[in-house]
Design a protein around this motif. Structure first.
Motif, PDB file in Angstrom:
ATOM      1  N   CYS B 165       1.565  -1.278  -0.348  1.00  0.00           N
ATOM      2  CA  CYS B 165       0.061   0.283   0.236  1.00  0.00           C
ATOM      3  C   CYS B 165       0.487   0.901  -0.195  1.00  0.00           C
ATOM      4  CB  CYS B 165      -1.161   0.025   0.770  1.00  0.00           C
ATOM      5  SG  CYS B 165      -2.302   1.410   1.746  1.00  0.00           S
ATOM      6  N   GLY B 169      -4.713   6.294  -1.585  1.00  0.00           N
ATOM      7  CA  GLY B 169      -6.355   6.718  -1.466  1.00  0.00           C
ATOM      8  C   GLY B 169      -7.185   6.861  -2.125  1.00  0.00           C
ATOM      9  N   ALA B 170      -6.980   6.033  -3.195  1.00  0.00           N
ATOM     10  CA  ALA B 170      -7.873   5.345  -4.263  1.00  0.00           C
ATOM     11  C   ALA B 170      -8.715   4.263  -3.440  1.00  0.00           C
ATOM     12  CB  ALA B 170      -7.057   4.576  -5.607  1.00  0.00           C
ATOM     13  N   PHE B 183      -7.183   0.480   3.385  1.00  0.00           N
ATOM     14  CA  PHE B 183      -6.056   1.282   3.588  1.00  0.00           C
ATOM     15  C   PHE B 183      -5.968   0.339   5.195  1.00  0.00           C
ATOM     16  CE2 PHE B 183      -4.520   4.937   6.230  1.00  0.00           C
ATOM     17  CZ  PHE B 183      -3.293   5.013   5.548  1.00  0.00           C
ATOM     18  N   CYS B 230      -7.382  -0.934  -6.504  1.00  0.00           N
ATOM     19  CA  CYS B 230      -5.929  -0.059  -5.773  1.00  0.00           C
ATOM     20  C   CYS B 230      -5.473  -0.591  -7.037  1.00  0.00           C
ATOM     21  CB  CYS B 230      -5.487  -1.166  -4.366  1.00  0.00           C
ATOM     22  SG  CYS B 230      -4.317  -1.731  -4.088  1.00  0.00           S
ATOM     23  N   PRO B 231      -4.371   0.250  -7.448  1.00  0.00           N
ATOM     24  CA  PRO B 231      -2.655   0.355  -7.628  1.00  0.00           C
ATOM     25  C   PRO B 231      -2.198  -0.655  -7.178  1.00  0.00           C
ATOM     26  CG  PRO B 231      -2.614   2.332  -6.531  1.00  0.00           C
ATOM     27  CD  PRO B 231      -3.317   1.908  -6.316  1.00  0.00           C
ATOM     28  N   VAL B 234      -4.025  -4.446  -3.657  1.00  0.00           N
ATOM     29  CA  VAL B 234      -3.875  -4.636  -2.274  1.00  0.00           C
ATOM     30  C   VAL B 234      -4.987  -5.869  -2.235  1.00  0.00           C
ATOM     31  CG1 VAL B 234      -4.278  -3.872   0.529  1.00  0.00           C
ATOM     32  CG2 VAL B 234      -2.556  -2.807  -1.173  1.00  0.00           C
TER      33      VAL B 234
HETATM   34  S1  SF4 Z   1      -6.291   2.150  -3.318  1.00  0.00           S
HETATM   35 FE1  SF4 Z   1      -4.081   0.888  -2.535  1.00  0.00          FE
HETATM   36  S2  SF4 Z   1      -2.241   1.340  -2.184  1.00  0.00           S
HETATM   37 FE2  SF4 Z   1      -4.289   3.169  -2.513  1.00  0.00          FE
HETATM   38  S3  SF4 Z   1      -4.031   3.243  -0.154  1.00  0.00           S
HETATM   39 FE3  SF4 Z   1      -6.024   1.949  -0.772  1.00  0.00          FE
HETATM   40  S4  SF4 Z   1      -4.711  -0.177  -0.047  1.00  0.00           S
HETATM   41 FE4  SF4 Z   1      -3.346   1.689  -0.348  1.00  0.00          FE
END
Ligand code: SF4
Ligand code: HEM
Ligand code: FES
Lengths: 222, 252
Positions: B165, B169-170, B183, B230-231, B234
């Motif tokens: 991660c 914030g996606a 997150f 999530c890029p 996760v």
């Molecule tokens: S989208 Fe994935 S990388 Fe981005 S904050 Fe959420 S868990 Fe972390």
């Protein structure tokens, strides 16, 4: 109490009460299926239940509690969620969320309205007194005549089938959601559990909706 | 060579002067874009044109431009980071688009991520969640021997997957409930898998969840939009893990 305030705690209460209601609807369907065996079976089954006496009320109170907790937290969580997300995107491109996952509150509230009607209809028996007060040949309350008499009326059959579609939508998301909320899930089990949840939802839809459908179409005679 | 072929695109971009300004969509034309431009470079080209014609450039967040810092935060055609698997906006390339496309660009939308300006949002709520328990309080002292604390390979791998991660914030931006569970769960799961993190696991999960709520994020209802956006790939299995850790914490 921790459980009532925490975001996950409240989710767990919703999940457990929801799942207990799922167990109830499964058993309820098995009981109702006696209608396909014959009037005698259904009426006998209903009499057995009523003969349980005070246990009937213990059971009813328990169901009412599950129902209440589930509806209160469901409404609260949904309200909090829309506060957390006040401004929607101009373009909404959902990748995983489904119609059923996004409409849990609406399918839920539809069912709540249905449960009230259902109890007035078949338990308190005030909505159709002309067909719901009969006694069968051996002096038992004639549930079979009440059910068939009701579902021969298109509007009642329609309402029941509609509610079962709401149940189907609610559970096609809800059953797998229960396992995730309880933490009984990982990357390998998730797709399997998701499929099982949908299968359970389909079985319940087909099972329940077949009763009004068979009666309305005359396959099951009054 | 294909480098000489260029595209012209229509951009519909959210413009907002400040945190309390109303904001609205504006339409721009991106000219001379090649398939080798990254999405942010494409915006750089548009901004050059805007500056030359005396207009305010589009303000957007970015830092590393190599997919590791988590600063770039744009919702492209309704999907945070644009919907290419395991790709941040800065790593998204224009070969994913074709000449004549219309592209909607919006900021993260969540009550807990207020908009600063245009596409820039304030993501400090994620830092607040980390401050509530996303650490271990151990004395570091001198450099310990590498093998002094043995960690089984599967546990180490599991923790590393969660540690991918980048805090972009996606997940909250994609969530219909603006929940920050993916997150939060990534950090809870990462630390709960390791001996150094186990000691404070119960306090951590309670405090981080409470802070997530206080920051104004919603409740998870298992839509799994977060995982799809999530890029870093996760997985929502970490949310199940967080739920288990929460249940365990009730007993302690
Ligand atoms: S989208 Fe994935 S990388 Fe981005 S904050 Fe959420 S868990 Fe972390
Ligand atoms: C009658 C009124 C009902 C309402 C208003 C309601 C509402 C909801 C809502 C809003 C959710 C989603 C919770 C969330 O987003 O976190 C939910 C989940 C669920 N519901 Fe209901 N529901 C109702 C009835 C039922 C019934 C009758 C059943 C079972 C037969 C049921 C089973 C479930 C299950 C299993 C879940 C998943 C729990 C989880 O999130 O893990 N619900 N309900
Ligand atoms: S700019 Fe650092 S991840 Fe995109």
């Amino acid at each position: 109490m921790q459980l009532l305030k925490s975001t996950v705690g409240r989710k767990i209460l919703m999940a457990i009460t929801g799942q207990l209601m799922v167990l109830f609807v499964i058993v309820h369907l098995l009981g109702n299926s006696t209608i396909f065996v014959g009037a005698d079976w259904l009426n006998a089954y209903a009499k057995h239940l009523h003969d349980l006496g005070p246990f009937v009320w213990v059971f009813r109170l328990a169901m009412l509690t599950f129902f209440g907790v589930h509806v209160i937290f469901g409404t609260l969580l949904t309200l909090e969620n829309s506060t957390a997300n006040p401004q929607k995107y101009a373009v909404n491109n959902k990748l995983e969320a489904t119609f059923s996952s996004e409409n849990m509150i609406w399918t839920g509230l539809l069912m709540a309205a249905f449960v009230v009607y259902h109890l007035l209809h078949f338990t308190v028996r005030v909505t159709n007194p002309e067909i719901s007060q009969g006694i069968d040949a051996v002096g038992r309350f004639n549930v079979y005549a009440m059910v068939t008499g009701s579902f021969q009326q298109g509007i009642i059959a329609f309402v029941y089938i509609g509610a079962m579609i709401a149940l189907f939508l609610h559970l096609s998301h809800g059953v797998q959601s229960f396992f995730q909320t309880m933490g009984w899930n990982n990357a390998c089990t998730r797709p399997v559990i998701s499929t099982i949840g949908k299968v359970v939802a389909v079985i319940l839809l087909v099972g329940y909706a077949s009763i009004p459908l068979f009666i309305f179409t005359g396959i099951l005679k009054g | 060579m294909s480098d000489h072929k260029t595209m012209t695109l229509t951009l519909i971009v959210w413009r907002q002067k400040g945190p309390n300004a109303p904001g609205k969509f504006e339409t721009y034309t991106a000219k001379g874009i090649t398939e080798h431009h990254s999405f942010l470079e494409m915006l750089d080209v548009v901004n050059e044109d805007l500056i030359k014609s005396g207009k305010e450039p589009i303000v957007f967040d970015h830092d590393c431009r190599e997919g590791i810092c988590g600063m770039c935060s744009q919702v492209i055609n309704g999907v945070p980071h644009g919907g290419q698997e395991r790709t941040t906006v800065c790593q998204l390339h224009m070969r994913k688009f074709k000449d004549g496309d219309t592209i909607y660009i919006e900021p993260w939308r969540a009550k807990a991520f207020p908009i600063h300006k245009d596409l820039v949002v304030d993501r400090s709520a994620y830092d607040t969640i980390i401050q509530a328990g996303g650490y271990t309080s151990c004395h570091t002292g001198g450099v310990p021997d590498g093998n002094a604390v043995l960690i089984p390979k599967p546990d180490a791998d599991y923790a590393m997957d969660a540690a991918e991660c980048i805090g972009c914030g996606a997940c909250a931006a994609a969530c219909p409930n603006s929940s920050a569970m993916l997150f939060t769960s990534a950090k809870v799961a990462q630390l709960a898998a390791l001996p150094q993190g186990k000691a404070e696991a119960a306090e951590r999960v309670k405090n981080m969840l409470e802070t997530m709520q206080e920051c104004g994020f919603g409740n998870c209802s298992n839509h799994y939009e977060c995982q799809a956006a999530c890029p870093k790939g996760v997985n929502v299995k970490f949310i199940a893990k967080l739920n288990r850790e929460y249940l365990k914490s009730l007993a302690s």
